[in-house]
Every structure is written in structure tokens, then in C-alpha cells.
Design an enzyme around this catalytic site. Sequence first.
Site, mmCIF file in Angstrom:
data_model
loop_
_atom_site.group_PDB
_atom_site.id
_atom_site.type_symbol
_atom_site.label_atom_id
_atom_site.label_comp_id
_atom_site.label_asym_id
_atom_site.label_seq_id
_atom_site.Cartn_x
_atom_site.Cartn_y
_atom_site.Cartn_z
ATOM 1 N N LYS A 124 0.848 -1.198 0.000
ATOM 2 C CA LYS A 124 0.000 0.000 0.000
ATOM 3 C C LYS A 124 0.882 1.245 0.000
ATOM 4 C CE LYS A 124 -4.305 -1.649 0.847
ATOM 5 N NZ LYS A 124 -4.620 -2.160 2.193
ATOM 6 N N HIS A 127 0.802 7.296 2.524
ATOM 7 C CA HIS A 127 0.151 8.559 2.158
ATOM 8 C C HIS A 127 0.057 9.508 3.348
ATOM 9 C CE1 HIS A 127 -3.492 7.049 4.060
ATOM 10 N NE2 HIS A 127 -3.301 5.906 3.403
ATOM 11 N N HIS A 130 -0.699 8.728 6.925
ATOM 12 C CA HIS A 130 0.285 8.127 7.837
ATOM 13 C C HIS A 130 1.154 9.161 8.535
ATOM 14 C CE1 HIS A 130 -0.352 4.720 4.913
ATOM 15 N NE2 HIS A 130 -0.655 4.176 6.065
HETATM 16 N N1 ARG Z 1 -1.340 -1.336 9.780
HETATM 17 C C1 ARG Z 1 -2.447 -0.828 10.541
HETATM 18 C C2 ARG Z 1 -3.223 0.162 9.717
HETATM 19 O O1 ARG Z 1 -2.688 0.745 8.797
HETATM 20 C C3 ARG Z 1 -2.004 -0.161 11.807
HETATM 21 C C4 ARG Z 1 -1.418 -1.098 12.811
HETATM 22 C C5 ARG Z 1 -1.371 -0.487 14.161
HETATM 23 N N2 ARG Z 1 -0.800 -1.346 15.162
HETATM 24 C C6 ARG Z 1 -1.414 -2.380 15.728
HETATM 25 N N3 ARG Z 1 -0.737 -3.097 16.596
HETATM 26 N N4 ARG Z 1 -2.658 -2.684 15.451
HETATM 27 O O2 ARG Z 1 -4.377 0.402 10.003
#
Ligand code: ARG
Length: 565
Positions: A124, A127, A130
Site C-alpha cells: 500500500k 500517504h 500516515h
Molecule cells: N497497519 C495498521 C493500519 O494501517 C495499523 C497497525 C497499528 N498497530 C497495531 N498493533 N494494530 O491500520
Amino acid sequence: MLNYKQIIANKINAPLEKAELVSLITETADDAFGDYAFPCFKLAKVMRMSPVQISEKLAGEIELDDVVVKVEAVNGYLNFFVNRGSLINDVLNDIAKAGAKYGNDKVGKGKTVCIDYSSVNICKSFHIGHLSTTAIGSSLYKLYTALGYKVVGINHLGDYGTQFGKMIVAFKLWGDRATVEREGVKELQRIYVKFHQEEVNHPELTEQAREWFVRIERGDPEAQELFEFFKRITLHEVMDIYARLNVKFDSWNGESFFNDKMDKPLQMLRDKGLITESQGAQVVDLKDYNMPPCLLVKSDGSSLYATRDIAAAIWRKNEYDFDKCLYVVAYQQNLHFKQFFKVLELAGLTWAQDLVHVAFGMVSLEDGSMSTRKGNVVLLRDVIDKAVAKSLEIITEKNPNLPNKEKVAEQVGVGAVLFSALENSKIKDITFTFDRVLNFDGETAPYLQYTTARCNSLLEKAGAWKKSKVAADLRALDNAETLRLCKLLAAFPQAVKDAAFKYEPSIVSALLIDIAQAFNRFYIEHRVISDNVAEQNARLQVVEATGTVLKKGLSLLGIESPEKM
Ligand code: ARG
């Protein structure tokens, strides 16, 4: 250094926790009303008196000494006057002594904080959505480090899910390595979108994707190799941005790392009788807590985001024995965190109370272009590039002969972007506007950097002032502007703690803006470089202290300060 707010708090005989007392005390804006003020409004309910009566009662009980020399009750406030000469003297000495360590502390000694932030998704694009998690997480990392904590920065990669089966099918049909190497995630996204379009008329694609996903899970070499390739491509792009933003991680264990680490936690939850079956799926019922059930195993046996987070939390506790584990993730995931925190709590893991969801609001661009519904994501890299290019224009116009213009523009552009995510209370949604974040006279990073550079240039102009034998004439500091500035400088160490413990870097950024504004007022009112060397030496101490604190504060926000601007 004397912690004035602490000292004052200790003198107030009110039914409130000390920490709360301290946090309620503020620097007065107008020194006619003393140096520090304590509002009594919060006490009205507990003390069953009006704020005015309370302030009068409390004022009568304050013991004065050489530090706190006078107290007045005014309209429900307690106004404290401190020994101003010693405050100025103390804070300047303190900062000169501590240098870049000013604001550091030992409170965290022997303690560990895990910070899960930025946590990108493989395949992905990275963007503008983030930006906040990256900026806030990175700043918290630096704040806790300054307070003596051992900090573990974790990028909990989104590297697991059926979408990777789809990616493989798409890649095999329409992709090639050379193009992906060249175009990066953009190309991966292109073929992924195509997959979804084609899937509508070719249901066999869905089935193939499912098979490839199973092959990834089984560790089939071809599937693994392709997945690693996608991962490398994604991380390569992200690493470049992390390097520019000066962001670091100690662990990259993401969702897939927990593939083989979920059985035990699931068994533990089963043993504790927490898991129930619901239409073939396994869930933890959370009705009693007004939440939907936490889904842990789907009817086809596969695990979920929450299952992995539960396994990850347990793993982190075992691995790092953290005192706190922070998750810097947008508020859209509030429910997810509340649910899995609750599951761990119900399992009797007392440390579940040390898990903190540090939620924040959304970032969008002024033209609304972040709306994912329209499908046009704005890459963080493009935002940074544009900010840097605009900075270069502004710098070139303001100071055409500046050496290293490109480097300075990078520091200014990156700083401006980071600051936009750190300037307001994190829960607010923000609209990103280039003109605003790059306004050198506004409440921005460039303004802070510019003021820091002004401090540097004054010190440089003064040359070898430190070696001059002429003693500083402290009478040159006996004025409202210096006092105001010094009070703000004195507030810095507490602001660092508040920012860390409230997970709110904006406490530091707001103080820095106040400091820079107070400094510029000081600078307008009082000539620093002058023929009166004794006066000059006194004022240069103020300049140097200000520069030190601004630079340190910016570094805690992850922002660099150019020597010259
Ligand atoms: N990759 C996830 C997202 O973009 C965020 C992860 C955050 N950390 C976790 N331990 N859930 O939504």
C-alpha cells in the site's frame, strides 16, 4: 534548577493530587499579576465554597520564603510572585550547564516503553494519512528517551491477509519485475485495482487468490519469494521517507510474525472460558461492556487483526517487559483497541492496564484530496517534496546567499510537514495547507527554526563573548520581556514530562511557539549587540539559553534546526 510550579504546588493546601495541582499552575502573561497563577475554580465543588472564597482562604495559608515572596488572591486565582532575579539567574545557569541535555530526566530509569507507530501496510502507498502516526510516534519516542526510558519503536507491519494472495495472482497475470522495480508501490497498486475490476467477471481469480494465500501461509517457496519481493519494494520506498523524517524503529515484527504465535493465547482464552462459538466463529462476548463481540477465529479457521494484536501484546510483554505499550493509531480504530484491551483484561492479565491507545485525528489537504472515496491518495513523499521545493523558493528569496540552501530547504520543508501533525492537540482533525505550514512568521516550524537561527547569528556576531573578562551586568535582565521569556524557558522540563505522559507532543510545540514569540519581543525591545559589553554579555546569556531550548525542543519533535537560515 528549582521547579517553581512544583514548589508552589507544595505550598497550596488543596484537596487535589500534587500532579494535578502542578498542571493547573500557569505562567502569568502579565507580570503585574505575579509570575505564576493557580485557578481555584476546579476546587469549588469539593471545597463547597466559591472560587473567590477559596482563593482567599488558600492565600492566607501560603508560607512565603525567599523563593515565593508574595501571594495575592484575585478573582478566584492565586497569584504568586517569585524572586525574579533568582529565577532568571537560575534558569540561565541551568540551561548553560545542561546544554542539549536540558529537559532530560531520570524518571524513566530502568523502565521500558514500547511504541507501536507508523505501522505501514505492505503493497500500500505511504500517504498523508500516515503522517500523524509517524510524527507523533517518533516524537514520543524522543520524549521518552529524554526522560530516561528504554524505548522500543515497533513498526507493526501490515503484512498478512488475503489481499496478498490477490497481489500474487495480479502480478502473475499483469505484472513484471522490471516495471515494479522501477515504479514501485504505484505499480503494485495499479495491478491490484485491476484485479478487483477483473474479478467481477472472472470469479476463478478469487479462487486462485485464495489458493495463493494458503500457499503463503504454508511457506511455499514461490509464494514466499513473491511476497518478500512485494515487501522489499514497499519498504524500500518507506525507508527513504523514514530517513528524511529521521524516524527509527527497533522492531519490524508485523502481523505475519505472529502466524505461529496465536495458538497459545487462544488456548489460554479458551481455558479461561472467555471464548464462545458464534455461527462457527470463535468470539469473546463483550456485551457486558457495551461492545460488539471481539472476533478471534473465523469459521474457516483463519485469524483476525485482533487475534494478532492479542498475540503481539503478550509477546511484547514477555520480550520487553514493558511498563507501558503505546499504540499510535487513528481514532477510527478506537473500538478495535478497546475490544482487545478488554479481552486481555478479562483474561486476568493485570498489565493490560498498561496498554494505551494513543488516538489522533485525520489529516486532509485543503482541497479535500485525501478523501479515499474518490480514490486519490496523496503520497506523503509528494507532500514533503512540495514543502521542500516551496521552502527553497522562500529561502532563496529571503536569503539568496545562504550556503547549503538545498540542505536547509530540506530541513525546513520536512520540519514544516512534521510540525503540522504536532502543533495541535492530537485528537483534532487537521487540514494541511502549504501556505500556512510554511509561513515563516506564523506559528510554524520554520518560524521556530528561523528564531533559532537568529539566536545563532547573534552569538556569532558577538564572537568570543564568553572569553570576555567583563562580568555580565544582570541589571540588563531586569525587565518584563526577559522575565517572561525566562519563565517560559523554566517551564520546558515540565512540558517535556507532560508531553510524554499525556502523549501530547503539542505541549512542547505550543511552549516553543510561546518561547519564540517571547524571544522576538525581547529582541525587539532590548538591543543585544551593543557597546556596553557588560549588558551585552548578560543578554547573550538569554540568547544562548533560548537557542539551546528551541533546538532541544525541536529535536524532541523530530525536527532539525539549521545553523543559519
Ligand atoms: N497497519 C495498521 C493500519 O494501517 C495499523 C497497525 C497499528 N498497530 C497495531 N498493533 N494494530 O491500520
